[in-house]
Each structure stands twice: as structure tokens, then as C-alpha cells.
Design a protein around this motif. Structure first.
Motif, short mmCIF file in Angstrom:
data_model
loop_
_atom_site.label_atom_id
_atom_site.label_comp_id
_atom_site.label_asym_id
_atom_site.label_seq_id
_atom_site.Cartn_x
_atom_site.Cartn_y
_atom_site.Cartn_z
N GLN A 246 2.37 -13.46 -9.52
CA GLN A 246 2.85 -12.34 -8.71
C GLN A 246 2.52 -11.00 -9.17
O GLN A 246 1.79 -10.15 -8.17
N ARG A 247 2.22 -10.67 -10.33
CA ARG A 247 1.80 -9.46 -11.08
C ARG A 247 0.14 -9.22 -10.80
O ARG A 247 -0.30 -8.11 -10.41
N GLU A 248 -0.67 -10.46 -11.05
CA GLU A 248 -1.90 -10.14 -11.01
C GLU A 248 -2.60 -10.28 -9.60
O GLU A 248 -3.79 -9.96 -9.52
N VAL A 249 -1.85 -11.05 -8.86
CA VAL A 249 -2.83 -11.33 -7.64
C VAL A 249 -1.98 -10.76 -6.39
O VAL A 249 -2.46 -9.75 -5.37
N LEU A 250 -0.62 -11.17 -6.32
CA LEU A 250 0.05 -10.71 -4.93
C LEU A 250 0.63 -9.35 -4.76
O LEU A 250 -0.03 -8.91 -3.84
N VAL A 251 0.74 -8.68 -5.93
CA VAL A 251 1.28 -7.07 -5.82
C VAL A 251 0.07 -6.51 -5.58
O VAL A 251 -0.12 -5.63 -4.57
N PRO A 252 -1.04 -6.89 -6.50
CA PRO A 252 -2.28 -6.01 -6.21
C PRO A 252 -2.90 -6.11 -4.87
O PRO A 252 -3.42 -5.09 -4.13
#
Ligand code: AMP
Ligand code: GLY
Length: 423
Positions: A246-252
Motif C-alpha cells: 500500500q505504502r510503496e506502490v498503491l499510494v504513490p
């Protein structure tokens, strides 16, 4: 409301089944649909890529909401065209759909937003690919940059093999225009997981995880296919890994798409490899996965149409989805010869016997009804035999028990779907 679903695969059969159960759905139309979707609504004889005809039909029938299953119409801009005549549609805009339709675009967005993915380069002429591959001494993955029905990827053990793949895609043109550009990247090693999320432009709502089985053969051997089976959830995906993705892929990626002025609305599907160096993106898709949708829809208890409307209306932050805690396994039965050539028109028997088993649903992907009113094969991936069970082992056992009750000439399936989850 009147809903029009676009597409004709196993994914669409599963979506039609769930949409038809919605308290908001008064009538469901499916363009073009298949004999499976016809159980839940009216099939309309319009190809899913004939956007002008779909738009005209939606206007004439006063359709309130269009749900787009496959990537091709999304990449062609169906959502923009429907918006142009005031019809709400579920899926990304043409610009945002490039995240799947152009692997070069996807690599650029990933690079500029520091999203972990395989190291790779994009090429638009053969002599550059040739010199790049010749300078390498490791395993490489060669991908057609455009849409190739999930078959445009060659995982190669050495540069010689990679060169042959590049030649077939770029010089022989086996994927047509989709192969005008190529991506060549390092081979990643690890377990794959599919992360699917509803995205309303800002809010990301991640669904239960799943795992696909892309290669045709047991033990992940042979050519890549559209997907030979799937299960949900994927036990390798711990809460900690999910948070990291979530933090490293989806949000960015969603932030990056907003900064690019290509805001993302619809389903975002991140195909991830869980490598020793952390989770890395293999690809983005801009729609539900096929066959992942089949086990995921078996487990979704909430109203699918409600969450899709919330996604398009930008109110996903108010949604909570409920899931059946029991795992689900889908085994794809394909035509003999797929992903190469195969024959259509084989009579299918036994779906009713399979569905008589408690916890089994058979989603039709490549089927049609012939002149003699028989259900016959029409396509590579014919059926998605899907089961729920108290454990993943029980769901697997039930799915294979159901498979054994179904027959058609040349039927093939992998015998190890979900084996990784049980091991
Ligand atoms: P894609 O359509 O890009 O997801 O690729 C199809 C399949 O090829 C994936 O599901 C993987 O099994 C495999 N694949 C793609 N890229 C890589 C990579 N860099 N390393 C290893 N396998 C890959
Ligand atoms: N199952 C992989 C895909 O839908 O692309």
C-alpha cells in the motif's frame, strides 16, 4: 437502475452474477456476454470493442450505469465517450488506462514515483534491442508493450532465448501493433500475488488478495496464458507485506497519476512479485483480473453495484466491504492446444452436475450455444470451476471434484492450482 456490463469472459460471468444480486439493479444488459451471463440479464449482440455501438445502445436504452470488464474498450476510451453523452461508467479514462495499455508508460510512471519494479528498458527499434540483449549475460523478460491478451510476455533463461522472443514480437509481429515497442527487464524471482483495489481518484480500497497461475503447465512451466486458475486469499501475503505494498506502490501510483493529470478511477490491479528484496511490480492492469475475479466474487458478500457507484461518485471513503472468510479456488478448464491454436465447437456436458455440489459455481468464459441448442466451447479458457471451502485444501478438493464431473473433447486443466497455498 439499468446497468450495462461490457465483456464476455469468465470475469464478466462472475461480475454479472454479483451485479444481478444488487438491490439497486433493476435490469442488467451484457454486451456481448456469453451463455453464462444470459442467466442474469439480457445479452446484447455488440462487440465489446465497438464503442460507438455501445454508446448508442446505452443512450437508446437509457442505461444509468456502465461497467466495463476488459482492457481493450478502456484503452480505446469508452469511459470518456460515455461521459461525453452523460452516462456514468465504471473504469479509468483512456489516459489513465495507459497504465495497462502501454507498458512503457507504466514504467515511466513507476520510475518517476520511485515504485519498486524490475529494472528494465523500453525499445522502439530492433537493432537497439539486439545490442542491449547481446550485452547481457543473465535471464531476461521480454514483453510486448501493448495489449496482448496476457500472452505478450516471455520469461527467458538466457539472452539467446530473449533475442528469439524479441525477434518474434518485433520482427515477425506475432502480437501485431502491440509489439511495436518492447520492454526488456530483469527476471524477478519469488511468489506472485494479485492486489486488486477500488480507487475513486483519492481513496484506495484494497480487496482480498489472490494468486493467479499464468503458465500453462503444472509447476509453472510452459508458455504464459491469460491465467489457468486462481485462489483467494493468498496466504503468502502477510499484513505487513500488504501494508508495505500500500505504502510503496498503491499510494504513490495514485498520487503520481493525479500529478500527471490522469486521475485514476476504477479497479487498479497490481501484479506483484514478492522477491527477497521486497515486493516489486510486474504489471498494472486497469480492470478486474480474469480468473482472479471468480474466486474474489465468490467471497464478496457486499453489494458490488453499490461499491462501484461509490467509486465513480468519489465516496469510497464511506464504504466497508464484507467478505466470506472461507477461501475460494478457481480451476480453469481450457481447450486442448491453448495458448496455441485449438478447435472450437466441442460439446460441454456436466456443468449442472458440478453446480449441484454445495459451494461450487462454474463461470463460463469461452462458450456459446450452437444451432442444435448445445453448449459448446468457443475460446481458449472455457470454464472457471470455482469452489469455496472451510480451508484452502478443502476448496481445492471440491473444485477438482467438480472439474471431474465436466466433460468436453480435449479439455485441459492444471492439476496444481492452489498447491502453493497449501504447501
Ligand atoms: P505481465 O503481463 O507483465 O504480468 O507478465 C505476465 C507474467 O509473466 C507474470 O504474471 C509473471 O509470471 C511473468 N513475469 C512478468 N515480468 C516478469 C519479471 N520481470 N520476472 C519474472 N517473471 C515475470
Ligand atoms: N489474470 C491476469 C489478468 O487478468 O491479467
Amino acid at each position: 437502475m439499468k446497468v450495462l456490463l461490457v465483456g464476455s469472459g469468465g470475469r464478466e460471468h462472475a461480475l454479472a452474477w454479483k451485479l444481478s444480486k444488487s438491490r439497486l439493479c433493476k435490469h442488467l444488459y451484457i454486451a456481448p456476454g456469453n451463455p453464462g451471463t444470459a442467466q442474469y440479464g439480457t445479452n446484447v449482440d455488440i462487440a465489446d470493442t465497438d464503442i460507438p455501438a455501445i454508446v448508442k445502445y446505452a443512450q437508446s436504452k437509457k442505461i444509468d450505469f456502465v461497467v466495463v470488464g476488459p482492457e481493450d474498450p478502456l484503452a480505446q476510451g469508452i469511459v470518456d465517450d460515455l461521459a461525453g453523452v452523460g452516462i456514468k461508467a465504471f473504469g479509468p479514462s483512456k489516459q489513465a488506462a495507459q497504465l495497462e495499455a502501454d507498458k512503457g508508460f507504466a514504467k515511466d510512471v513507476m520510475r518517476s514515483n520511485a515504485i519498486p519494479t524490475a529494472e528494465g528498458r523500453v525499445f522502439d527499434n530492433f537493432s537497439d534491442v539486439q545490442s542491449f540483449i547481446s550485452s547481457r549475460d543473465s535471464a531476461l523478460v521480454v514483453k510486448a508493450a501493448g495489449l496482448a491478451k496476457g500472452k505478450g510476455v516471455f520469461v527467458c533463461d538466457d539472452p539467446d532465448e530473449a533475442l528469439i522472443a524479441a525477434e518474434r514480437i518485433m520482427k515477425e509481429g506475432i502480437f501485431g501493433q502491440a509489439g511495436n515497442e518492447l520492454v526488456v527487464e530483469e527476471k524477478l524471482v519469488g511468489q506472485e500475488v494479485s492486489i486488486l483495489a477500488f480507487v475513486d481518484g483519492r481513496t484506495i480500497y484494497v480487496m482480498e488478495s489472490s494468486q493467479d497461475h499464468k503458465p500453462i503447465g503444472d509447476g509453472d512451466t510452459g508458455l504464459n496464458t491469460g491465467g489457468m486458475g486462481a485462489y483467494s486469499p493468498a496466504p503468502v501475503l502477510t499484513d505487513k507485506l500488504m501494508d508495505q505494498i500500500q505504502r510503496e506502490v498503491l499510494v504513490p501510483i495514485i498520487d503520481g497519476m493525479n500529478r500527471n493529470d490522469t486521475p485514476y478511477v476504477g479497479i487498479l490491479y497490481a501484479g506483484m512479485m514478492l522477491t527477497a528484496g521486497g515486493p516489486k511490480v510486474l504489471e498494472f492492469n486497469v480492470r478486474f483480473g480474469d480468473p482472479e475475479t471468480q474466486p474474489i466474487m465468490m467471497r464478496l458478500k457486499s453489494d458490488l453495484l453499490e461499491v462501484m457507484l461509490a467509486t465513480v461518485d468519489g465516496t469510497l471513503d464511506k464504504v466497508t466491504l464484507e467478505w466470506d472468510t472461507r477461501p475460494s479456488v478457481c480451476v480453469v478448464m481450457s481447450s486442448g492446444g491453448y495458448p496455441g491454436s485449438y478447435e472450437n465447437g466441442k460439446v460441454i456436458a456436466g456443468i449442472d452436475r458440478a453446480e449441484a455440489l454445495e459451494g461450487v459455481k462454474v463461470f463460463q468464459g469461452g462458450t456459446e450455444v450452437n444451432e442444435d441448442a448445445q453448449l459448446v466451447t468457443k475460446g481458449g479458457r472455457v470454464l472457471g470451476v470455482t469452489a469455496v471451502g472451510d480451508t484452502i485444501a478443502l476448496a481445492q478438493e471440491l473444485a477438482y471434484k467438480a472439474v471431474k464431473l465436466i466433460e468436453f473433447d480435449g479439455a485441459y486443466c492444471r492439476s496444481d492450482i492452489a498447491a502453493k497455498a497449501i504447501k
